[in-house]
Design an enzyme around this catalytic site. Structure first.
Site, PDB file in Angstrom:
ATOM      1  N   ASP A  45       0.832  -1.208   0.000  1.00  0.00           N
ATOM      2  CA  ASP A  45       0.000   0.000   0.000  1.00  0.00           C
ATOM      3  C   ASP A  45       0.868   1.260   0.000  1.00  0.00           C
ATOM      4  OD1 ASP A  45      -2.524  -1.218  -0.058  1.00  0.00           O
ATOM      5  OD2 ASP A  45      -2.440  -1.629   2.081  1.00  0.00           O
ATOM      6  N   GLY A  46       2.053   1.178   0.628  1.00  0.00           N
ATOM      7  CA  GLY A  46       2.978   2.313   0.639  1.00  0.00           C
ATOM      8  C   GLY A  46       3.406   2.672  -0.782  1.00  0.00           C
ATOM      9  N   ASN A 122      -4.531   8.614   2.807  1.00  0.00           N
ATOM     10  CA  ASN A 122      -4.716   7.954   4.113  1.00  0.00           C
ATOM     11  C   ASN A 122      -5.049   8.956   5.224  1.00  0.00           C
ATOM     12  OD1 ASN A 122      -4.371   5.299   3.470  1.00  0.00           O
ATOM     13  ND2 ASN A 122      -2.259   5.141   4.172  1.00  0.00           N
ATOM     14  N   GLU A 123      -4.107   9.871   5.483  1.00  0.00           N
ATOM     15  CA  GLU A 123      -4.310  10.749   6.636  1.00  0.00           C
ATOM     16  C   GLU A 123      -3.355  11.938   6.645  1.00  0.00           C
ATOM     17  OE1 GLU A 123      -1.210   8.699   6.819  1.00  0.00           O
ATOM     18  OE2 GLU A 123      -2.533   7.312   7.831  1.00  0.00           O
ATOM     19  N   THR A 161      -7.973   2.145   8.107  1.00  0.00           N
ATOM     20  CA  THR A 161      -7.306   0.881   8.453  1.00  0.00           C
ATOM     21  C   THR A 161      -5.796   1.042   8.589  1.00  0.00           C
ATOM     22  OG1 THR A 161      -7.432   0.402   6.088  1.00  0.00           O
ATOM     23  CG2 THR A 161      -9.019  -0.730   7.509  1.00  0.00           C
ATOM     24  N   ALA A 162      -5.296   2.249   8.388  1.00  0.00           N
ATOM     25  CA  ALA A 162      -3.845   2.491   8.462  1.00  0.00           C
ATOM     26  C   ALA A 162      -3.486   3.033   9.851  1.00  0.00           C
ATOM     27  CB  ALA A 162      -3.442   3.418   7.311  1.00  0.00           C
ATOM     28  N   TYR A 163      -2.821   4.154   9.923  1.00  0.00           N
ATOM     29  CA  TYR A 163      -2.359   4.722  11.209  1.00  0.00           C
ATOM     30  C   TYR A 163      -3.532   4.869  12.196  1.00  0.00           C
ATOM     31  CZ  TYR A 163       0.926   7.660  13.917  1.00  0.00           C
ATOM     32  OH  TYR A 163       1.770   8.166  14.862  1.00  0.00           O
ATOM     33  N   ASN A 164      -4.666   5.321  11.670  1.00  0.00           N
ATOM     34  CA  ASN A 164      -5.859   5.508  12.506  1.00  0.00           C
ATOM     35  C   ASN A 164      -6.208   4.259  13.305  1.00  0.00           C
ATOM     36  OD1 ASN A 164      -8.657   6.716  13.118  1.00  0.00           O
ATOM     37  ND2 ASN A 164      -9.177   4.841  12.013  1.00  0.00           N
ATOM     38  N   SER A 166      -4.209   1.869  14.303  1.00  0.00           N
ATOM     39  CA  SER A 166      -3.228   1.671  15.390  1.00  0.00           C
ATOM     40  C   SER A 166      -3.534   2.576  16.580  1.00  0.00           C
ATOM     41  CB  SER A 166      -1.814   1.989  14.904  1.00  0.00           C
ATOM     42  OG  SER A 166      -1.503   1.259  13.767  1.00  0.00           O
TER      43      SER A 166
HETATM   44  P1  NAP Z   1       4.830   1.314   4.113  1.00  0.00           P
HETATM   45  O1  NAP Z   1       5.919   0.994   5.058  1.00  0.00           O
HETATM   46  O2  NAP Z   1       4.676   0.519   2.884  1.00  0.00           O
HETATM   47  O3  NAP Z   1       3.418   1.334   4.856  1.00  0.00           O
HETATM   48  C1  NAP Z   1       3.325   1.273   6.210  1.00  0.00           C
HETATM   49  C2  NAP Z   1       2.303   0.209   6.591  1.00  0.00           C
HETATM   50  O4  NAP Z   1       1.009   0.788   6.497  1.00  0.00           O
HETATM   51  C3  NAP Z   1       2.332  -1.035   5.704  1.00  0.00           C
HETATM   52  O5  NAP Z   1       2.147  -2.149   6.540  1.00  0.00           O
HETATM   53  C4  NAP Z   1       1.119  -0.819   4.807  1.00  0.00           C
HETATM   54  O6  NAP Z   1       0.519  -2.016   4.388  1.00  0.00           O
HETATM   55  C5  NAP Z   1       0.191  -0.115   5.741  1.00  0.00           C
HETATM   56  N1  NAP Z   1      -0.852   0.678   5.077  1.00  0.00           N
HETATM   57  C6  NAP Z   1      -0.700   1.776   4.297  1.00  0.00           C
HETATM   58  N2  NAP Z   1      -1.900   2.247   3.933  1.00  0.00           N
HETATM   59  C7  NAP Z   1      -2.822   1.426   4.505  1.00  0.00           C
HETATM   60  C8  NAP Z   1      -4.233   1.401   4.514  1.00  0.00           C
HETATM   61  N3  NAP Z   1      -4.947   2.339   3.890  1.00  0.00           N
HETATM   62  N4  NAP Z   1      -4.859   0.432   5.234  1.00  0.00           N
HETATM   63  C9  NAP Z   1      -4.148  -0.502   5.897  1.00  0.00           C
HETATM   64  N5  NAP Z   1      -2.810  -0.538   5.931  1.00  0.00           N
HETATM   65  C10 NAP Z   1      -2.158   0.428   5.244  1.00  0.00           C
HETATM   66  O7  NAP Z   1       4.990   2.793   3.595  1.00  0.00           O
HETATM   67  P2  NAP Z   1       4.970   4.162   4.367  1.00  0.00           P
HETATM   68  O8  NAP Z   1       5.495   5.134   3.404  1.00  0.00           O
HETATM   69  O9  NAP Z   1       5.561   4.096   5.732  1.00  0.00           O
HETATM   70  O10 NAP Z   1       3.391   4.365   4.480  1.00  0.00           O
HETATM   71  C11 NAP Z   1       2.856   5.505   5.031  1.00  0.00           C
HETATM   72  C12 NAP Z   1       1.664   5.099   5.846  1.00  0.00           C
HETATM   73  O11 NAP Z   1       2.123   4.384   6.976  1.00  0.00           O
HETATM   74  C13 NAP Z   1       0.935   6.301   6.396  1.00  0.00           C
HETATM   75  O12 NAP Z   1      -0.028   6.795   5.499  1.00  0.00           O
HETATM   76  C14 NAP Z   1       0.333   5.728   7.669  1.00  0.00           C
HETATM   77  O13 NAP Z   1      -1.019   5.320   7.475  1.00  0.00           O
HETATM   78  C15 NAP Z   1       1.151   4.500   7.983  1.00  0.00           C
HETATM   79  N6  NAP Z   1       1.760   4.674   9.312  1.00  0.00           N
HETATM   80  C16 NAP Z   1       1.305   3.885  10.315  1.00  0.00           C
HETATM   81  C17 NAP Z   1       1.782   4.042  11.601  1.00  0.00           C
HETATM   82  C18 NAP Z   1       1.238   3.171  12.687  1.00  0.00           C
HETATM   83  O14 NAP Z   1       0.346   2.346  12.407  1.00  0.00           O
HETATM   84  N7  NAP Z   1       1.696   3.329  13.914  1.00  0.00           N
HETATM   85  C19 NAP Z   1       2.760   5.015  11.877  1.00  0.00           C
HETATM   86  C20 NAP Z   1       3.201   5.819  10.824  1.00  0.00           C
HETATM   87  C21 NAP Z   1       2.687   5.646   9.527  1.00  0.00           C
HETATM   88  P3  NAP Z   1       1.148  -2.953   3.250  1.00  0.00           P
HETATM   89  O15 NAP Z   1       1.835  -4.034   3.999  1.00  0.00           O
HETATM   90  O16 NAP Z   1      -0.005  -3.419   2.468  1.00  0.00           O
HETATM   91  O17 NAP Z   1       2.073  -2.125   2.424  1.00  0.00           O
END
Ligand code: NAP
Length: 262
Positions: A45-46, A122-123, A161-164, A166
């Site tokens: 997804d990234g 995403n956010e 389903t992403a950061y939100n 968590s």
């Molecule tokens: P990345 O490492 O490829 O993505 C980070 C993780 O977020 C991967 O596991 C990815 O799933 C998952 N993801 C992304 N969009 C999603 C969605 N809409 N629904 C469910 N899972 C999703 O690349 P990145 O550049 O860091 O991605 C940025 C995203 O990471 C941000 O938009 C944010 O949502 C997320 N993030 C999450 C946290 C947290 O959960 N604590 C913290 C910071 C950022 P795949 O395995 O399918 O690629």
């Protein structure tokens, strides 16, 4: 049909990319990264997020349909696996292509009378790792609460389903015209109080975030970081801009949630 292929992890994905290019060439697809009808992404997804921002910056996001090929499991923006390339090419060449659309979030970044717009799939988050971040939160220009804590996350339906997630936010069905505000480590005491629950906000309402101090504050737009230093306010709402994906099958969303999280 004009196409382009994006991948950001060349070692793992180059075989899939070469394979796909050969299969598309046999079906009269023409490589045209500047002005494609279909953009294939190979990765998670990234990878989809990065590619979408590329076409957003190029100003042709609404003209493009995305097809995501995930290297491991199906993601939220990826419908196909590398072993399904033949089926996928067949699918794209033997029927009328339908699409589904996901709505972006928009943020108006205000610095006095100057404004600039930014969009996220995403956010957006506002985060402060070192100081207690103060934020005044208004909904439709009416004061709602004073936030003290690490920050907040404002997510789109597909970003739910992403950061939100968590952060304990709700998973939102992608077609609902709402967005969500989730707190990140709010301080709740006799002196400071926030609602504490995620808020689901209808598309027609705008939240305004103001602070007297943005020192060491980070504003993120999906995977990007934005300069916040001069800002007087950030106004966020659900945009009328959308990103379009080729539709494989309907009814997959709750299965996807189940398979991903349970
Ligand atoms: P990345 O490492 O490829 O993505 C980070 C993780 O977020 C991967 O596991 C990815 O799933 C998952 N993801 C992304 N969009 C999603 C969605 N809409 N629904 C469910 N899972 C999703 O690349 P990145 O550049 O860091 O991605 C940025 C995203 O990471 C941000 O938009 C944010 O949502 C997320 N993030 C999450 C946290 C947290 O959960 N604590 C913290 C910071 C950022 P795949 O395995 O399918 O690629």
């Amino acid at each position: 049909m004009k196409f382009s292929i994006y991948t950001y992890d060349s070692e793992k994905t180059s075989n899939v990319k070469n394979d796909l290019e050969q299969k598309l060439a046999l079906k009269d697809f023409v490589h045209n990264p500047e002005n494609p009808d279909i953009v294939f992404t190979i990765g998670g997804d990234g990878t989809v997020l990065k590619t979408i921002h590329h076409y957003m910056d190029a100003g042709i996001l609404s003209d493009v349909k995305f097809v995501g090929i995930h290297m491991g499991h199906l993601g939220y923006y990826t419908d196909w696996l590398p072993e399904e390339l033949d089926d996928m090419v067949n699918f794209l060449t033997t029927r009328e292509i339908e699409s589904y659309s996901y709505t972006l979030l928009e943020a108006k970044l205000c610095a006095g009378s100057k404004t600039r717009m930014r969009y996220a799939l995403n956010e957006f988050t506002i985060l402060n790792a070192t100081r207690t971040q103060h934020l005044d939160i208004k909904i439709n220009e009416q004061f709602f609460e004073s936030f003290r804590g690490t920050g907040i996350c404002v997510s789109s339906p597909t970003g739910s389903t992403a950061y939100n997630k968590s952060l304990g936010g709700a998973v939102v069905y992608p077609s609902l015209p709402v967005y969500q505000l989730t707190e990140i480590a709010s301080i709740n005491s006799n002196a400071y109080r926030t609602l504490g629950s995620p808020l689901i906000i209808p598309a027609e309402q705008t939240i305004t975030l103001e602070s007297e101090n943005w020192d060491s504050t980070t504003l993120t737009q999906d995977y990007l970081q934005l300069d916040i230093s001069e800002l007087t306010a950030i106004k966020i709402t659900l945009s009328d801009k959308q990103v379009h994906f080729v539709k494989r099958k309907s009814g997959l969303f709750w299965n996807r949630v189940k398979n991903h999280f349970l």
